[in-house]
Motif scaffolding. Structure first.
Motif, PDB file in Angstrom:
ATOM      1  N   ARG A   3     -62.919  32.742  43.839  1.00 22.81           N
ATOM      2  CA  ARG A   3     -62.380  32.856  45.201  1.00 22.81           C
ATOM      3  C   ARG A   3     -61.968  34.294  45.496  1.00 22.81           C
ATOM      4  O   ARG A   3     -62.166  34.789  46.609  1.00 22.81           O
ATOM      5  N   GLY A   4     -61.394  34.944  44.494  1.00 22.63           N
ATOM      6  CA  GLY A   4     -61.008  36.338  44.680  1.00 22.63           C
ATOM      7  C   GLY A   4     -62.203  37.236  44.924  1.00 22.63           C
ATOM      8  O   GLY A   4     -62.158  38.146  45.762  1.00 22.63           O
ATOM      9  N   LEU A   5     -63.285  36.970  44.216  1.00 22.75           N
ATOM     10  CA  LEU A   5     -64.503  37.760  44.403  1.00 22.75           C
ATOM     11  C   LEU A   5     -65.114  37.488  45.776  1.00 22.75           C
ATOM     12  O   LEU A   5     -65.569  38.428  46.448  1.00 22.75           O
ATOM     13  N   TYR A   6     -65.115  36.229  46.192  1.00 21.62           N
ATOM     14  CA  TYR A   6     -65.623  35.903  47.523  1.00 21.62           C
ATOM     15  C   TYR A   6     -64.866  36.689  48.585  1.00 21.62           C
ATOM     16  O   TYR A   6     -65.456  37.261  49.512  1.00 21.62           O
ATOM     17  N   ALA A   7     -63.531  36.691  48.461  1.00 21.44           N
ATOM     18  CA  ALA A   7     -62.705  37.410  49.441  1.00 21.44           C
ATOM     19  C   ALA A   7     -63.009  38.901  49.415  1.00 21.44           C
ATOM     20  O   ALA A   7     -63.081  39.554  50.459  1.00 21.44           O
ATOM     21  N   ARG A   8     -63.202  39.453  48.223  1.00 13.89           N
ATOM     22  CA  ARG A   8     -63.517  40.878  48.091  1.00 13.89           C
ATOM     23  C   ARG A   8     -64.859  41.188  48.738  1.00 13.89           C
ATOM     24  O   ARG A   8     -65.001  42.178  49.455  1.00 13.89           O
ATOM     25  N   TRP A   9     -65.841  40.348  48.474  1.00 18.15           N
ATOM     26  CA  TRP A   9     -67.188  40.595  49.009  1.00 18.15           C
ATOM     27  C   TRP A   9     -67.246  40.390  50.519  1.00 18.15           C
ATOM     28  O   TRP A   9     -68.014  41.063  51.207  1.00 18.15           O
ATOM     29  N   ASP A  10     -66.427  39.455  51.027  1.00 18.74           N
ATOM     30  CA  ASP A  10     -66.366  39.259  52.475  1.00 18.74           C
ATOM     31  C   ASP A  10     -65.802  40.510  53.162  1.00 18.74           C
ATOM     32  O   ASP A  10     -66.256  40.902  54.235  1.00 18.74           O
ATOM     33  N   THR A  11     -64.810  41.116  52.514  1.00 16.63           N
ATOM     34  CA  THR A  11     -64.149  42.285  53.079  1.00 16.63           C
ATOM     35  C   THR A  11     -64.944  43.559  52.864  1.00 16.63           C
ATOM     36  O   THR A  11     -64.961  44.456  53.714  1.00 16.63           O
TER      37      THR A  11
END
Length: 213
Positions: free
Chosen positions: A126-134
């Motif tokens: 989830r943290g990586l998803y948020a990073r990649w979204d940003t």
């Protein structure tokens, strides 16, 4: 088994590694909690310590499994495959519980440890998803094959984790388990060069290790 004192203490211990590795505090409220003196481990004391491996073989495997979360996330990101996979998760828990009995381990205790590994892995995803979204420029450029590439590595780690749980059974049921686990977690964070997100995942992987916690 999931005492708030243990969680906050271990979070603070791991935060020491995170701040040294990244130059900033990890994104977790628990990082601001001061650990009891018996559990505190500075970067200097970790490097200088000359004790037996203790629980480090376990926390090393936790860290290795967490780093594979990057490949799992890369395989799923931008697809219809959800991070949560209850069917697959239950298969893993049923498998390790059955294998635990053959190793003389408590199936429920082993399931608790692996449930924490699963949740830690999803936390990192989830943290990586948020990073990649940003930050689209950081998105993975390749999509690993979950079945052929990632799961064989996870299966290997599962087997090694079960063996490590058996080998560390005496340590995990001793009163010194919590401070030993804190030291092992910091060592593994350094040894695997975990960033703040993966340190947070490592904290999430730890609560069920000590049988007296």
């Amino acid at each position: 088994m999931h005492s708030p004192r243990l969680r906050s203490a271990l979070a603070a211990v791991c935060a020491t590694a995170a701040m040294s590795l990244t130059g900033a505090a990890p994104a977790t409220a628990a990082a601001h909690s001061a650990p009891p003196p018996a559990i505190h481990a500075s970067a200097t004391s970790v490097r200088a310590a000359s004790v037996s491996p203790g629980l480090t073989p376990l926390t090393d495997l936790f860290a290795e499994r967490l780093l594979l979360a990057d490949k799992v996330a890369a395989a799923k990101y931008g697809t219809d495959k959800p991070i949560d996979d209850p069917v697959r998760e239950q298969q893993i828990l049923d498998d390790v519980a059955a294998r635990a009995s053959g190793l003389g381990l408590d199936p429920d205790g082993v399931k608790a440890v692996f449930r924490d590994q699963i949740e830690a892995n999803k936390l990192v995803q989830r943290g990586l998803y948020a990073r990649w979204d940003t930050h689209p420029e950081e998105r993975p450029t390749e999509r690993p094959d979950l079945v052929k590439e990632v799961r064989p590595q996870l299966d290997r780690i599962t087997t090694e984790l079960l063996d490590a749980l058996k080998d560390t059974r005496r340590l995990r049921t001793s009163p010194s388990c919590t401070p030993r686990l804190g030291l092992a977690a910091v060592r593994s964070a350094y040894g695997h060069e975990l960033d703040a997100l993966h340190v947070e995942g490592l904290v999430r992987a730890l609560p069920s290790v000590c049988a007296d916690s």
